[in-house]
Write an enzyme that holds these catalytic residues in place. Structure first.
Site, PDB file in Angstrom:
ATOM      1  N   ASP A   1       0.832  -1.208   0.000  1.00 39.06           N
ATOM      2  CA  ASP A   1       0.000   0.000   0.000  1.00 39.06           C
ATOM      3  C   ASP A   1       0.863   1.252   0.000  1.00 39.06           C
ATOM      4  O   ASP A   1       2.048   1.230   0.360  1.00 39.06           O
ATOM      5  CB  ASP A   1      -0.957   0.007   1.190  1.00 39.06           C
ATOM      6  CG  ASP A   1      -0.254  -0.071   2.536  1.00 39.06           C
ATOM      7  OD1 ASP A   1       0.719  -0.848   2.668  1.00 39.06           O
ATOM      8  OD2 ASP A   1      -0.666   0.652   3.475  1.00 39.06           O
TER       9      ASP A   1
ATOM     10  N   GLU B   1      -0.006  -1.335   5.665  1.00 31.03           N
ATOM     11  CA  GLU B   1       1.107  -0.914   6.533  1.00 31.03           C
ATOM     12  C   GLU B   1       1.005   0.558   6.874  1.00 31.03           C
ATOM     13  O   GLU B   1       1.313   0.963   8.000  1.00 31.03           O
ATOM     14  CB  GLU B   1       2.446  -1.206   5.843  1.00 31.03           C
ATOM     15  CG  GLU B   1       3.664  -0.995   6.716  1.00 31.03           C
ATOM     16  CD  GLU B   1       4.198   0.449   6.726  1.00 31.03           C
ATOM     17  OE1 GLU B   1       5.040   0.770   7.590  1.00 31.03           O
ATOM     18  OE2 GLU B   1       3.775   1.245   5.858  1.00 31.03           O
TER      19      GLU B   1
END
Length: 385
Positions: free
Chosen positions: A74, A136
Site C-alpha cells: 500500500d 502498513e
C-alpha cells in the site's frame, strides 16, 4: 545480474496500481503472484476479512531456514498534494523515477520481484522467502492480521530484511507506536447557559495540556537513546473534533493521540500514564456532572525494533548492502513483528524517507535502485548452492 532495466519495467507496473490504503490491492497481488509463479515460486494468498485486500507469501528453493524479504504493497494518498506529474504513472527524468510509492516502498518491491526471476533460474542451497503485506501505512494492520497464518509457513528464517527506505543503510532500531482515540464525554446545552454545562471541548483542551506535561516528563526523566534524532519517547495530538453548532455546548469531543516509545520505555506504562492524565482532566468537572469522563480506545499499534549491533544479522546485512555502520530510523516498520517471532531482522532499502516519503512528486534515484539491485545480486550469491 539483476538488471536495472527489468527492475524499472516491474516498477512501472507496480506504480500503476493505485494501492492507497483505502483501496483494494488485489490487482497488484495478481500481478506479483503471476510473476512469482512464473519464476517457480510456490505462493499462498492471505486475504483480509473483507476480501478486497490480500497479502502474499512466496517461497522457492529447498526446505530450510533461508532468508525472508518483506515489503508492503500500500501507499499513502496523492490526493490533496500538488503533483506536477501523474502520481500513478512512472515518469523517468534526470536519472530519477517519479511516482507514488517509488520510495515507500514499491522500489524495493520491484527489486524483490526482479530478484525472484533470477532466483527461479538458480539452484539454491536454502530457500528464498517473500512476504507482501497490505495496510502498513495505516498502522501495520495487515501484517498483524497475517501473522497467525504466516508463522507456520515461514518457519524461522536465519535473517529478514524489511526494505523500507533507509538510503541502503542497515537500520537496527525504530520506536514502537500506539495510536489512540480519546473520547471526551461532557454535557450538552444551550450556549446562552454555557457555564451550567460541561463543554466536551474544554475537557479535551485540559487533557491536551496534561499530555503536553507528560511529554515534558518523558523528555526530562524517561529513557534516552541518542541514536535517534528525537532521543526520547514522544506523545503527539494529531486531531481534535467536536461540536455541531456555535450555539450548542458540545457533549462529545474526540482527540486522536499517538505515542512512539523507545524500547526501554514499556508501552503499557505510557498507556497507563495517559489513562491517569485522562482521569485527572475529567475529575474537576465531575462536581457538576458526575458522568464527565475521557475514554481511551486503541486504534492501532506496532512494536518497535531494537537489534543489538553485535548480532550476526547486522554484519551479514552490512556486507550485502555495503553499509558497515548501522543506524536507527525515526519511522516505524513491520520489522518489529518479525523480530518478535525470533527472526533476526533489520531494515534496509533504497530511497530517502525524510526527503521523499509521503511527499508530492515522490521519486527514487536510478542509482539507489541500482544499489539495491546489487544487494539483491549479493543475496542471490549467498543463497546459491
Amino acid at each position: 545480474m539483476t538488471g536495472l532495466a527489468r527492475t524499472l519495467e516491474i516498477l512501472d507496473r507496480l506504480i500503476a496500481f493505485e494501492t492507497v490504503s483505502a483501496a483494494p490491492n488485489l490487482g497488484l497481488i495478481d500481478y506479483a503472484e503471476g510473476l512469482l509463479r512464473a519464476a517457480g515460486f510456490d505462493t499462498t494468498r492471505l486475504p483480509d476479512a473483507t476480501g478486497t485486500k490480500a497479502g502474499l507469501y512466496a517461497v522457492t528453493g529447498p526446505p530450510g531456514a533461508g532468508v525472508l524479504l518483506s515489503s508492503h504493497t500500500d501507499v499513502v494518498p496523492a490526493a490533496g498534494q500538488e503533483w506536477t506529474r501523474d502520481p500513478f504513472r512512472l515518469t523517468l527524468e534526470d536519472a530519477r523515477a517519479y511516482g507514488r510509492g517509488t520510495t515507500d516502498m514499491k522500489g524495493f518491491l520491484a527489486c524483490i520481484l526482479a530478484l525472484a526471476e533470477q532466483a527461479g533460474r538458480t539452484r539454491l542451497r536454502e530457500p528464498l522467502k517473500i512476504v507482501l503485506s497490505y495496510d502498513e501505512e495505516v498502522g501495520c494492520i495487515g501484517i498483524r492480521d497475517m501473522l497467525d497464518r504466516l508463522l507456520p509457513m515461514i518457519g524461522r528464517p536465519r535473517a529478514c530484511i524489511v526494505g523500507e527506505p533507509t538510503g541502503m543503510q542497515v537500520a537496527v532500531g525504530h520506536k514502537g507506536k500506539v495510536a489512540l482515540r480519546a473520547t471526551c464525554h461532557g454535557q450538552g446545552g444551550h450556549s446562552a447557559l454555557a457555564p451550567r454545562f460541561v463543554n466536551a471541548l474544554h475537557l479535551a483542551a485540559d487533557f491536551i495540556v496534561k499530555l503536553r506535561g507528560l511529554q515534558e516528563e518523558l523528555a526530562r526523566d524517561g529513557a534516552r537513546d541518542e541514536a535517534y534524532g528525537v532521543p526520547f519517547s514522544t506523545v503527539h495530538v494529531g486531531r481534535l473534533q467536536g461540536g455541531t453548532a456555535l450555539n450548542i455546548v458540545p457533549d462529545r469531543a474526540e482527540i486522536d493521540v499517538e505515542f512512539r516509545h523507545l524500547a526501554a520505555d514499556a508501552p503499557g506504562e505510557i498507556l497507563a500514564a495517559l489513562g491517569r492524565e485522562a482521569d485527572r482532566a475529567a475529575e474537576p468537572f465531575r462536581a457538576s456532572f458526575p458522568d464527565a469522563r475521557i475514554v481511551l480506545e486503541e486504534i492501532s499499534a506496532y512494536p518497535g525494533l531494537d537489534v543489538g549491533p553485535d548480532e550476526q544479522v547486522v554484519a551479514w546485512a552490512g556486507k550485502l548492502a555495503r553499509s558497515p555502520t548501522p543506524i536507527k530510523v525515526a519511522f516505524g516498520t513491520e520489522a518489529g513483528y518479525f523480530a518478535a517471532l525470533g527472526i533476526p531482522t533489520v531494515v534496509c532499502g533504497p530511497g530517502d524517507m525524510e526527503g521523499q516519503g509521503h511527499k508530492p512528486d515522490e521519486f527514487i534515484s536510478l542509482a539507489a535502485l541500482a544499489d539495491c539491485g546489487a544487494m539483491m545480486d549479493r543475496l542471490l550469491d549467498d543463497l546459491r548452492a
